[in-house]
Design an enzyme around this catalytic site. Sequence first.
Site, PDB file in Angstrom:
ATOM      1  N   CYS A  19      22.249  49.464  39.108  1.00  0.00           N
ATOM      2  CA  CYS A  19      20.962  49.770  38.489  1.00  0.00           C
ATOM      3  C   CYS A  19      20.508  51.140  38.959  1.00  0.00           C
ATOM      4  CB  CYS A  19      19.893  48.761  38.911  1.00  0.00           C
ATOM      5  SG  CYS A  19      20.265  47.079  38.390  1.00  0.00           S
ATOM      6  N   GLY A  45      22.670  52.102  34.285  1.00  0.00           N
ATOM      7  CA  GLY A  45      22.296  50.860  33.619  1.00  0.00           C
ATOM      8  C   GLY A  45      21.832  51.133  32.220  1.00  0.00           C
ATOM      9  N   ASN A 121      17.960  48.095  43.261  1.00  0.00           N
ATOM     10  CA  ASN A 121      19.350  48.419  42.960  1.00  0.00           C
ATOM     11  C   ASN A 121      20.188  47.879  44.112  1.00  0.00           C
ATOM     12  OD1 ASN A 121      21.335  51.428  43.274  1.00  0.00           O
ATOM     13  ND2 ASN A 121      21.835  49.563  42.196  1.00  0.00           N
ATOM     14  N   GLY A 122      21.184  47.094  43.780  1.00  0.00           N
ATOM     15  CA  GLY A 122      22.047  46.515  44.809  1.00  0.00           C
ATOM     16  C   GLY A 122      22.243  45.045  44.540  1.00  0.00           C
ATOM     17  N   TYR A 262      33.200  57.088  41.251  1.00  0.00           N
ATOM     18  CA  TYR A 262      32.914  56.792  39.851  1.00  0.00           C
ATOM     19  C   TYR A 262      31.434  56.777  39.505  1.00  0.00           C
ATOM     20  CZ  TYR A 262      32.273  53.944  35.652  1.00  0.00           C
ATOM     21  OH  TYR A 262      31.885  53.489  34.435  1.00  0.00           O
TER      22      TYR A 262
HETATM   23  P1  AMP Z   1      39.960  48.675  33.448  1.00  0.00           P
HETATM   24  O1  AMP Z   1      40.138  49.050  32.028  1.00  0.00           O
HETATM   25  O2  AMP Z   1      39.482  47.271  33.588  1.00  0.00           O
HETATM   26  O3  AMP Z   1      41.157  48.945  34.316  1.00  0.00           O
HETATM   27  O4  AMP Z   1      38.775  49.572  34.015  1.00  0.00           O
HETATM   28  C1  AMP Z   1      39.013  50.868  34.459  1.00  0.00           C
HETATM   29  C2  AMP Z   1      38.088  51.831  33.778  1.00  0.00           C
HETATM   30  O5  AMP Z   1      36.743  51.389  33.903  1.00  0.00           O
HETATM   31  C3  AMP Z   1      38.170  53.205  34.405  1.00  0.00           C
HETATM   32  O6  AMP Z   1      38.363  54.141  33.360  1.00  0.00           O
HETATM   33  C4  AMP Z   1      36.847  53.429  35.088  1.00  0.00           C
HETATM   34  O7  AMP Z   1      36.340  54.712  34.803  1.00  0.00           O
HETATM   35  C5  AMP Z   1      35.941  52.359  34.534  1.00  0.00           C
HETATM   36  N1  AMP Z   1      35.210  51.647  35.594  1.00  0.00           N
HETATM   37  C6  AMP Z   1      35.574  51.443  36.865  1.00  0.00           C
HETATM   38  N2  AMP Z   1      34.639  50.738  37.529  1.00  0.00           N
HETATM   39  C7  AMP Z   1      33.659  50.488  36.655  1.00  0.00           C
HETATM   40  C8  AMP Z   1      32.411  49.804  36.724  1.00  0.00           C
HETATM   41  N3  AMP Z   1      32.006  49.252  37.855  1.00  0.00           N
HETATM   42  N4  AMP Z   1      31.649  49.749  35.618  1.00  0.00           N
HETATM   43  C9  AMP Z   1      32.064  50.301  34.481  1.00  0.00           C
HETATM   44  N5  AMP Z   1      33.221  50.961  34.337  1.00  0.00           N
HETATM   45  C10 AMP Z   1      34.017  51.054  35.403  1.00  0.00           C
END
Ligand code: AMP
Length: 489
Positions: A19, A45, A121-122, A262
């Site tokens: 968040c 978010g 947030n958390g 990220y």
């Molecule tokens: P996946 O397709 O399940 O392997 O997710 C990896 C992709 O999701 C990567 O391109 C990341 O940039 C993105 N990603 C990683 N962690 C998160 C997160 N917590 N929330 C949303 N996107 C994420």
Amino acid sequence: MDDLRLDRWADDDHPHEECGVVGVWGSADAAALTALGLHALQHRGQEAAGIVSLAAGGQFHAHKGRGLVGDNFGDAQVIAGLPGRAALGHNRYATTGETALRNVQPLYADFEFGGFAVAHNGNLTNAHVLKRALVRRGCLFQSTTDSEVFIHLIAISLYTTVTDRLIDALKQVQGAYSLVALHNGALIGARDPMGVRPLVLGRLAQGGFVLASETCALDIIGAEFVRDVEPGEIVLIDDAGLRSVRPFGKTSSRFCIFEYIYFARPDSTVEGTPVYDTRKRIGAELARESAVGADVVVPVPDSGVPAAMGYAAEAGLPFELGIIRNHYVGRTFIEPTDQIRNLGVKLKHSANRATLEGKRVILVDDSIVRGTTSRKIVEMVRQAGATEVHMRISSPPTTHSCFYGIDTPERGKLLAAKHDIEEMARIIGADSLAFISLDGLYRALGRAGRDPASPGYCDACFTGDYAIPLTDQQDNSERPPSLLQAANQ
Ligand code: AMP
């Protein structure tokens, strides 16, 4: 903030939520500034947004809605309905199902001392246990978010002042929290003792203070960055200025390393370092660790871009935009089913044949979670004519779920929890796959490597080293057997 449905108490697969929070004190434009700050934090978010303002005379006003900040606060009339010189706001990120409006923050309650609003947030790790105890003693929960335990703990506290009650509440919760709260006397900011989630303090040019999840929220409103709120610190802001309280004594930081990789916006500064620079250094470190013969380095946009730039510069290879992202599609993770998620990736990315055809391509992304994105992108790049595809990831393998506020699926769905790197490469269809090492990541953050005795960051998603107890996960307590049944036996 985490979903706290009672029927999910023993369930490992509950949604985790990131968040964004903003608080403003001492400006006639408090609600408008809060809305702008939330807009800059939209990446934290996208599911819902809310603002509570405090008008003269102690009157609180609120507006909340599903969707983006612009959808809810783009209208001058909405802002006009949020008068006062103080306000706080929240962006909600949720990953499953619909969001009931009652879960949209800031949460608000009337206490004997007056109104109180909080935005969190958390993720609390003992919220289920606390909630059960609170419900048993008669607290009526209005939402299914873990953040509501703050409200009830404050309500039942025997202390007199709001600050004492808040400290009393914070001493009972475990987990990660960066929160902003507002009552008639003050704006409050607080970070958990390990400072897992970010919270920064800024000053408005015309006087007044701002609290926000990231510095990009200060930049958008022209506020000057003052400092990070420190782990375990509570800041109290009122017309007399700012006071700092440290109810937990000396604490050691375990800031979330995934914010660097990220989650934070690249133009934010975290712990004094621009996130953008850190991501480039991670990319360079990755290039040193996992060099491979190739013609071009291509980022998976947007999150892979700075790391790919760092990689390309270090490897001496051209950096090209070989994948184009459609910005009008939400994040992949928001899609609730695997089927839709697969579709989501296709909607979101397309290959730029002009930069890929006949090339040996190094693809750089920040993480592999389920592997869905990588599999689709690798296939797409091959279809566009790449002769080799080498995947490079600017984080170590994600082997463990996060319980502190980053959205990750249950462990069984994490590709790296079940497969070694060779198997993962085969599954995603890449000619080779490499992740940055844990030590390499720490080096990019300016350390000699990871010191297991004192890592300085929370890296549980890569190591399983959960520094804050996972009380709810370990809680197997049952209700006592029925007295009626016992009497009938
Ligand atoms: P996946 O397709 O399940 O392997 O997710 C990896 C992709 O999701 C990567 O391109 C990341 O940039 C993105 N990603 C990683 N962690 C998160 C997160 N917590 N929330 C949303 N996107 C994420």
